[in-house]
Design an enzyme around this catalytic site. Structure first.
Site, PDB file in Angstrom:
ATOM      1  NE  ARG A  54      -1.888  -2.241   2.609  1.00 24.06           N
ATOM      2  CZ  ARG A  54      -2.057  -3.495   2.219  1.00 24.06           C
ATOM      3  NH1 ARG A  54      -3.098  -3.838   1.541  1.00 24.06           N
ATOM      4  NH2 ARG A  54      -1.174  -4.433   2.537  1.00 24.06           N
ATOM      5  CB  THR A  55       3.504   2.603   2.177  1.00 28.79           C
ATOM      6  OG1 THR A  55       2.777   2.228   3.340  1.00 28.79           O
ATOM      7  CG2 THR A  55       4.137   3.968   2.403  1.00 28.79           C
ATOM      8  CE  LYS A  83      26.499  -2.698  -7.193  1.00 29.75           C
ATOM      9  NZ  LYS A  83      26.672  -1.692  -8.263  1.00 29.75           N
ATOM     10  NE  ARG A 104       7.360   0.894   4.573  1.00 29.80           N
ATOM     11  CZ  ARG A 104       6.154   0.323   4.592  1.00 29.80           C
ATOM     12  NH1 ARG A 104       6.006  -0.941   4.244  1.00 29.80           N
ATOM     13  NH2 ARG A 104       5.089   1.019   4.944  1.00 29.80           N
ATOM     14  CG  HIS A 132       3.910   4.178   8.443  1.00 32.51           C
ATOM     15  ND1 HIS A 132       3.880   5.019   7.346  1.00 32.51           N
ATOM     16  CD2 HIS A 132       3.572   2.943   7.988  1.00 32.51           C
ATOM     17  CE1 HIS A 132       3.533   4.304   6.277  1.00 32.51           C
ATOM     18  NE2 HIS A 132       3.346   3.050   6.643  1.00 32.51           N
TER      19      HIS A 132
HETATM   20  C1  NCD Z   1       2.041  -0.908   8.071  1.00 31.06           C
HETATM   21  C2  NCD Z   1       3.536  -0.710   8.142  1.00 31.06           C
HETATM   22  O1  NCD Z   1       4.258  -0.953   7.176  1.00 31.06           O
HETATM   23  O2  NCD Z   1       3.965  -0.302   9.212  1.00 31.06           O
HETATM   24  N1  NCD Z   1       1.574  -1.105   6.778  1.00 31.06           N
HETATM   25  C3  NCD Z   1       1.307  -0.025   5.982  1.00 31.06           C
HETATM   26  O3  NCD Z   1       2.164   0.778   5.697  1.00 31.06           O
HETATM   27  N2  NCD Z   1       0.053   0.143   5.580  1.00 31.06           N
HETATM   28  C4  NCD Z   1       1.511  -1.883   9.029  1.00 31.06           C
HETATM   29  C5  NCD Z   1       2.078  -3.279   9.045  1.00 31.06           C
HETATM   30  O4  NCD Z   1       2.970  -3.617   8.270  1.00 31.06           O
HETATM   31  O5  NCD Z   1       1.591  -4.055   9.863  1.00 31.06           O
END
Ligand code: NCD
Length: 309
Positions: A54-55, A83, A104, A132
């Site tokens: 999703r993100t 690397k 991320r 997040h």
């Molecule tokens: C979450 C995350 O990556 O922290 N997912 C997301 O970004 N929607 C929650 C999770 O991974 O449980």
């Protein structure tokens, strides 16, 4: 002004700034066609050193729907991190290709290091078990749409409150809105970190309760925010196996809840919400994922300083 800023922690945005992002998201939802070209000629880079559906895809969909373009990588193995390149060096390179970056990383603080070395806006798409902030924008936009406001409710947050970065960011952001009661539901081992309890909840005099049984509070909740037990953050498999099915939201539990309670979940879900709940009108988690794209469209526009012509 949000132009040129980074978003690393939910507190980087004031309540007024958040509202300006939500208002823009509302307008985009109303009239998406009017925003279809606003980011023409702009590039978003998605640097994802950890798995994501999703993100990353909602960031990419957001930029594409604004008429911009995207480039990036979706695992550390496919980037020069494999690397031995540092986040700092990667960021300094990306900044000469793209106009904005979503990152991320499994290490807490990595997107902040990137931001400190970046002339372009950096957005934290999740850093380890820490924060997040764009999931929080998603959660707030969803709550605001469902309830019409971001004040006066009781929220139950259930599951892995220790490692769940979405939980930490959500509590931080909600700490600034009035009359919210937090009920934190987790096994003893997965309680919220001390810094959230002491620096956010206690310091601000917020009403909160920490309990283990979801059944005991189900009828009090206006919102139930379920979370996945974060397998990848456990030090040993046995602890994960013991804790993974601590909570399973099913029809029986839903029958104890208010008729207008909303169930949220950042997703992905594993076992913590039974699929039999998906058709319950109170299940809002897939709607929530959609709001995630719209709020990222608004955020990208604000950080790039682009406006509808
Ligand atoms: C979450 C995350 O990556 O922290 N997912 C997301 O970004 N929607 C929650 C999770 O991974 O449980």
């Amino acid at each position: 002004m949000l132009k040129g800023r980074h978003l690393i922690d939910p507190m980087d945005l004031t309540v007024e700034e958040l509202e300006s992002v939500f208002k823009l998201a509302d307008e985009i939802i109303e009239n998406p066609a009017e925003y279809a070209d606003v980011c023409k000629g702009k590039l978003l880079s998605t640097c994802f050193y950890e798995p994501s559906t999703r993100t990353r895809l909602s960031f990419e969909a957001a930029m594409l729907r604004l008429g911009g373009q995207v480039l990036g990588f979706s695992s550390a193995e496919s980037s020069s991190a494999a690397k031995g390149e540092s986040v700092r060096d990667t960021m300094m390179t990306i900044a000469s290709y793209a106009d904005i970056c979503a990152m991320r990383h499994p290490k807490e603080g990595a997107p902040k290091v990137a931001a400190l070395n970046s002339p372009i806006p950096v957005i934290n798409g999740g850093d380890g078990g820490h924060q997040h902030p764009t999931q929080t924008l998603t959660d707030l936009l969803t709550i605001r749409a469902l309830r019409g406001k971001l004040t006066d409710f009781t929220i139950g947050i259930c599951g892995d409150l220790k490692f769940g970065r979405t939980v930490h960011s959500l509590i931080k952001a909600l700490s600034r809105y009035d009359n919210i009661k937090f009920i934190l539901i987790s096994p003893e081992e997965l309680k919220i970190p001390d810094y959230i309890r002491e620096e956010i909840l206690m310091k601000n005099g917020l009403e909160f309760q920490e309990i283990e049984r979801l059944e005991d509070v189900m009828n009090e909740l206006d919102i139930l925010y379920m979370t996945r037990v974060q397998k990848e953050r456990f030090f040993n498999e046995a602890d994960y196996v013991r804790l993974k099915d601590s909570y399973i939201l099913d029809k029986d539990k839903m029958s104890m809840a208010k008729q207008d309670m909303a169930v949220l979940h950042p997703l992905p879900r594993v076992n913590e919400i039974s699929v039999e709940i998906d058709n319950d009108p109170r299940a809002a988690y897939f709607k929530q994922a959609k709001y995630g794209m719209y709020v990222r469209m608004a955020l990208i526009m604000k950080l790039l300083g682009v406006e509808k012509c």
